[in-house]
Each structure stands twice: as C-alpha cells, then as structure tokens.
Design an enzyme around this catalytic site. Structure first.
Site, PDB file in Angstrom:
ATOM      1  CB  SER A 146      -0.888   0.032   1.248  1.00 62.12           C
ATOM      2  OG  SER A 146      -1.534   1.296   1.338  1.00 62.12           O
ATOM      3  CE1 TYR A 159      -3.707  -2.509   4.800  1.00 61.89           C
ATOM      4  CE2 TYR A 159      -3.402  -0.176   4.340  1.00 61.89           C
ATOM      5  CZ  TYR A 159      -3.621  -1.465   3.894  1.00 61.89           C
ATOM      6  OH  TYR A 159      -3.742  -1.713   2.547  1.00 61.89           O
TER       7      TYR A 159
END
Ligand code: NAD
Length: 253
Positions: A146, A159
C-alpha cells in the site's frame, strides 16, 4: 505470424491470495486473460471464488479455487497440498490477501494490531515459504502492499506498519531469489474502490476528496492495479526486482 503479446503468460500457473473479490479478483481475471492457469485462494466466501473461476472459464481460461486463511500455517500447507493435486508447479505468486483498519495508535487495540500483522505480514511470509519449493526458476513473487507504507500515515498506523514489513520482505527476498531468476516486487496501490474500506469508499464526498489527492484526479479501480501486476508478471519485466511500485495515480504529489 503469431503474436506473443496476445497470451504472454501462456503455459504459466499463478496463485492469487484473496482472489475472490476486489483487487485480487481483478488480478486473477487479468492473469487468466493473459494466458495463465490461475489458482484463486479465498478465506471463506466459496461462492465468490467459484464465480471468479466460472468467469475465467467462460472466457476460455483455466482456474480453480483453493480455500485457506493465509494467517494459519496448517491452512497454508493444506492449500498447497490441494494446489499440487491440480497444478504441476507455480510461476507467479501474488500475495494480495489483506485487511486494514482506519485507526490511529490510540484507537488500535491489541487484537486489531495482531490481526493486521498476521494477515498482511505473516501471511505473505509463510505463503511464500510454502510456495518456494513449487516456484519454478524465472518465476515471480508480487506482493500487494500500500502507498501508506511509504509515507507518514498515522490514521491507519498498524496497517501501514504491516505493509512496511511487507515492503522489507519484498526487498530482502529479491536478493535471495535472484540467483534463480525469480523476481520479487511489490505493487503499492493508493485509494482503490473495493469493499476494503466501506466507510470511506461508500461516501461520495470522501471519494471526491481522495480523487483530489491524486495527480490523475480520480480514485483507482481494481483493474488499474491488476494491469501493473500483469506487467510485472510478464516476460518484459524480468529485469525488475526488489522494487515497490506505487500504483496510485500519483497520490500526494
Ligand atoms: P478486499 O477487502 O475487497 O479484498 C481483500 C481480500 O483478501 C478478500 O477477498 C478477503 O477475503 C481476503 N482476505 C482477507 N484476509 C484473508 C485471510 N486471512 N486469508 C485469505 N484471504 C483473506 O480489499 P482489496 O482492496 O481488494 O484489497 C486487496 C489488497 O490490496 C489488500 O492487501 C489491501 O491491503 C491492498 N490495498 C488496497 C487498497 C484499497 O484502497 N482498496 C489500497 C492499498 C492497498
């Protein structure tokens, strides 16, 4: 004269974790369209996985579904035993399965932290470890990371940390597997419309805000990411390894 670009992955076998929906499904469909046989891993939604398989087969491709929670070692071993019964070897591993929580340090409890690490970091680590004996020389490992792992992102800290771990895994493993001609890269999407973060992506005002953060002035679609994965999986990307390639339309530029 035949066109080698029509089916650049003909004769190859791919495994896509979390391939029943979202970005993983788009990747599975695209790799199949490029000629690969595709194993679609899913955690619990067998019907969604079978519908992805059916879509590929209806388009003339080859695919099968494999159940496993990628955070559980016994499930990974069982998945590869089932894989071995259907395929002769592996050429392309896409570690796509992932979960995320929009939560700051203060908002994150231990269970949420552990779960994100288990799925996003431990999962690719042990799926890849189990895949290695099957992975043919010249193969590909592609990790779906990401963009938030590469910049400060306190709003989804655990995350972002889990994906930063995945980025390190990518770089270090590339060094180890290069001797076998295997490339290891990560694709780091920006905001991509899937069921990943319904609170964000079901809010039109938020989607407009996210689109405004991208140089290309829109949010991503799963196919935007799948195209980059297909590029890395294909023969022309054989000289690219150890890279984290952001596919975000230019977020925060
Ligand atoms: P999604 O929630 O639609 O898909 C995630 C898939 O992973 C689902 O099929 C889910 O069942 C599967 N999965 C989750 N935990 C699993 C487990 N333990 N074992 C096996 N499968 C599991 O979301 P998506 O947007 O398609 O996400 C795909 C990947 O892209 C993820 O790794 C995510 O972190 C990454 N990503 C997404 C975005 C975005 O904006 N959508 C941005 C950056 C990165």
């Amino acid at each position: 004269m035949t066109n080698p670009h029509a089916a650049p992955l003909a004769g190859k076998t791919a495994l896509v974790t979390g391939g029943s929906r979202g970005i993983g499904r788009a990747i599975a469909l695209r790799l199949a369209a490029d000629g690969a046989q595709v194993a679609i891993n899913y955690r619990s939604d067998a019907a969604a996985a079978e519908s992805a398989v059916a879509e590929i087969v209806a388009a003339g491709g080859s695919a099968f579904a494999l159940r496993a929670d990628v955070s559980e070692l016994a499930a990974i071993e069982a998945m590869f035993a089932a894989f071995d019964a259907k395929a002769g070897g592996l050429d392309i591993l896409v570690n796509n399965a992932g979960i995320g929580s929009m939560a700051t340090l203060g908002e994150t409890d231990e269970a949420s932290f552990d779960r994100q690490m288990q799925v996003n970091a431990k999962g690719p680590f042990f799926v890849t470890r189990a895949a290695l004996p099957r992975l043919r020389d010249g193969g590909r490992v592609i990790n779906i990371s990401s963009m938030v792992a590469q910049v400060g992102y306190a709003s989804c800290l655990a995350y972002a940390m889990s994906k930063a771990a995945l980025n390190h895994f990518t770089v270090s493993l590339a060094g180890e597997l290069g001797a076998r001609g295997i490339t290891v890269n990560a694709v780091a999407p920006g905001a991509t419309i899937t069921d990943f973060a319904p609170d964000l992506f079901n809010d039109p005002a938020m989607v407009e805000t996210l689109a405004g953060l991208a140089a290309l002035r829109r949010v991503g679609q799963p196919e935007d990411v799948a195209r980059v994965v297909a590029m890395l999986a294909g023969p022309d990307a054989g000289w690219v390894t150890g890279q984290v390639i952001e596919a975000s339309g230019g977020m925060h530029l």
